[in-house]
Design an enzyme around this catalytic site. Structure first.
Site, PDB file in Angstrom:
ATOM      1  N   ARG A  55      -8.554   3.182   4.937  1.00 57.85           N
ATOM      2  CA  ARG A  55      -9.651   2.351   5.157  1.00 57.85           C
ATOM      3  C   ARG A  55     -10.407   2.520   6.361  1.00 57.85           C
ATOM      4  NH1 ARG A  55      -4.797  -0.645   4.491  1.00 57.85           N
ATOM      5  NH2 ARG A  55      -4.834  -1.884   2.495  1.00 57.85           N
ATOM      6  N   LYS A  63      -3.266  -3.294   7.605  1.00 57.57           N
ATOM      7  CA  LYS A  63      -3.431  -4.828   7.504  1.00 57.57           C
ATOM      8  C   LYS A  63      -1.991  -5.561   7.970  1.00 57.57           C
ATOM      9  CE  LYS A  63      -6.678  -5.278   3.628  1.00 57.57           C
ATOM     10  NZ  LYS A  63      -6.908  -5.890   2.420  1.00 57.57           N
ATOM     11  N   HIS A  91     -15.172   1.940   0.569  1.00 59.14           N
ATOM     12  CA  HIS A  91     -13.717   2.147  -0.011  1.00 59.14           C
ATOM     13  C   HIS A  91     -13.944   3.460  -0.853  1.00 59.14           C
ATOM     14  CE1 HIS A  91     -11.510  -0.735   2.110  1.00 59.14           C
ATOM     15  NE2 HIS A  91     -10.698  -1.054   0.986  1.00 59.14           N
ATOM     16  N   ARG A 140     -11.578   6.219  -0.369  1.00 59.18           N
ATOM     17  CA  ARG A 140     -10.177   5.606  -0.443  1.00 59.18           C
ATOM     18  C   ARG A 140      -9.840   5.586  -1.913  1.00 59.18           C
ATOM     19  NH1 ARG A 140      -5.906   2.560   1.914  1.00 59.18           N
ATOM     20  NH2 ARG A 140      -5.528   0.895   0.805  1.00 59.18           N
ATOM     21  N   HIS A 173      -0.393  -0.391   0.274  1.00 58.78           N
ATOM     22  CA  HIS A 173      -0.482  -1.833  -0.460  1.00 58.78           C
ATOM     23  C   HIS A 173       0.860  -2.301  -0.335  1.00 58.78           C
ATOM     24  CE1 HIS A 173      -3.904  -0.128  -3.281  1.00 58.78           C
ATOM     25  NE2 HIS A 173      -4.179  -0.890  -2.116  1.00 58.78           N
ATOM     26  N   TYR A 184      -5.238   1.708 -10.451  1.00 53.37           N
ATOM     27  CA  TYR A 184      -5.906   3.061 -10.481  1.00 53.37           C
ATOM     28  C   TYR A 184      -5.364   4.018 -11.690  1.00 53.37           C
ATOM     29  CZ  TYR A 184      -7.550   2.418  -5.883  1.00 53.37           C
ATOM     30  OH  TYR A 184      -8.116   2.002  -4.790  1.00 53.37           O
TER      31      TYR A 184
END
Length: 309
Positions: free
Chosen positions: A157, A181, A253, A256, A279, A288
């Protein structure tokens, strides 16, 4: 609109819990604070002065106001409304678990399901053109080239890339330590082109930028020698996309998404991509695979002689 003190105190206690005990990311905290401000304003207008006074009807009316507007604020997009309801449900669940509430009146109220949007990825040729045209040989240009190469090489990110410190990059092991995160760190491999761009920047450009600052440990520095901001990094990406003649919006993004999509198309296992992206759930990464299926479907529709039969 003045918020009753009891409501403000309950929200403050919940946000402190997220900060101290859950390690919630600052951006998420800011979003929850805005959502709960809107919620407590809604409760105040309804004459509610504290969380124990809230009923399921109050929560349901708040949800309806998010989707249709409440006379003072415009409607929220489905994804934003869903996040707001999650914040409200979490607040009430926290109050119930802490013994502040005798019942969790928000447990039966569910957020709307947002439409599933496929991430936008650039074709490989466009990414290569963007990277080849990124930056010049001056300090800023070398920095921009290294930044974009790193974003595409690692799937980081933008916030993770600008958050890198010099010691987080191991050029011998060809890895970078990213702060994701919720304060979760992950070690990701870095490709040779990105390492070469980083080396050129660190040797020839970063010392020039660092001389103008106060000794920041950040990898990517701005013109004043401080840590590069996310906004400046985003602008770098947009400027490079314009120079490369790439049509359409290029978001923070974009690289990414391109990183993940190209890995999946190249045969990478979805769980490996999940780890690389950081994730928490593989479900997030599986979007994806939908991109790849759609690409296959388009090729089939145009190439197979019986596709339209």
């Amino acid at each position: 609109m003045a918020i009753p003190a009891a409501l403000s105190a309950a929200v403050g206690r919940y946000l402190d819990h997220l900060t101290v005990e859950r390690g919630t990311a600052r951006n998420t905290l800011d979003s929850y604070a805005r959502d709960l401000r809107r919620y407590t304003e809604h409760l105040a207008v309804a004459g509610v002065g504290s969380l124990p006074e809230v009923t399921e009807r109050h929560v349901a009316e708040f949800l309806a106001g998010l989707g249709g507007g409440d006379g003072q604020r415009p409607p929220l997009a489905a994804s934003s409304a869903a996040r707001a309801v999650v914040a409200v449900r979490s607040l009430h669940r926290f109050g119930y678990r802490e013994g502040l509430l005798s019942a969790d009146v928000a447990s039966g109220v569910h957020p709307p399901t947002p439409p599933r949007r496929l991430p936008k990825a650039l074709p490989v040729d466009d990414v290569l053109r963007l990277l080849d045209g990124a930056g010049s040989e001056d300090p800023r240009g070398l920095r921009d080239r290294a930044l974009l190469e790193l974003l595409y090489s690692t799937g980081a990110r933008i916030s993770e890339a600008v958050g890198l410190d010099v010691d987080d990059v191991d050029q011998t092991e060809r890895t970078a330590l990213l702060d994701g995160k919720g304060g979760k760190q992950r070690l990701v491999p870095v490709g040779r082109p990105a390492l070469a761009a980083l080396a050129a920047y660190l040797v020839r450009a970063r010392p020039v930028l660092a001389a103008k600052g106060r000794g920041s440990a950040a990898v990517f520095l701005n013109a004043r020698g401080g840590r590069l901001s996310r906004q400046s990094a985003w602008q770098t990406l947009k400027d490079s996309a314009e120079r490369a003649g790439i049509a359409g919006d290029v978001s923070p993004h974009t690289l990414r998404h391109s990183f993940a999509t190209h890995l999946i198309e190249g045969g990478a296992d979805v769980r490996v991509v999940q780890e690389l992206l950081g994730h928490a759930s593989v479900t997030t990464t599986q979007v994806y695979t939908l991109v790849t299926v759609n690409t296959l479907r388009e090729v089939f529709a145009t190439a197979h002689p019986r596709a339209r039969g």
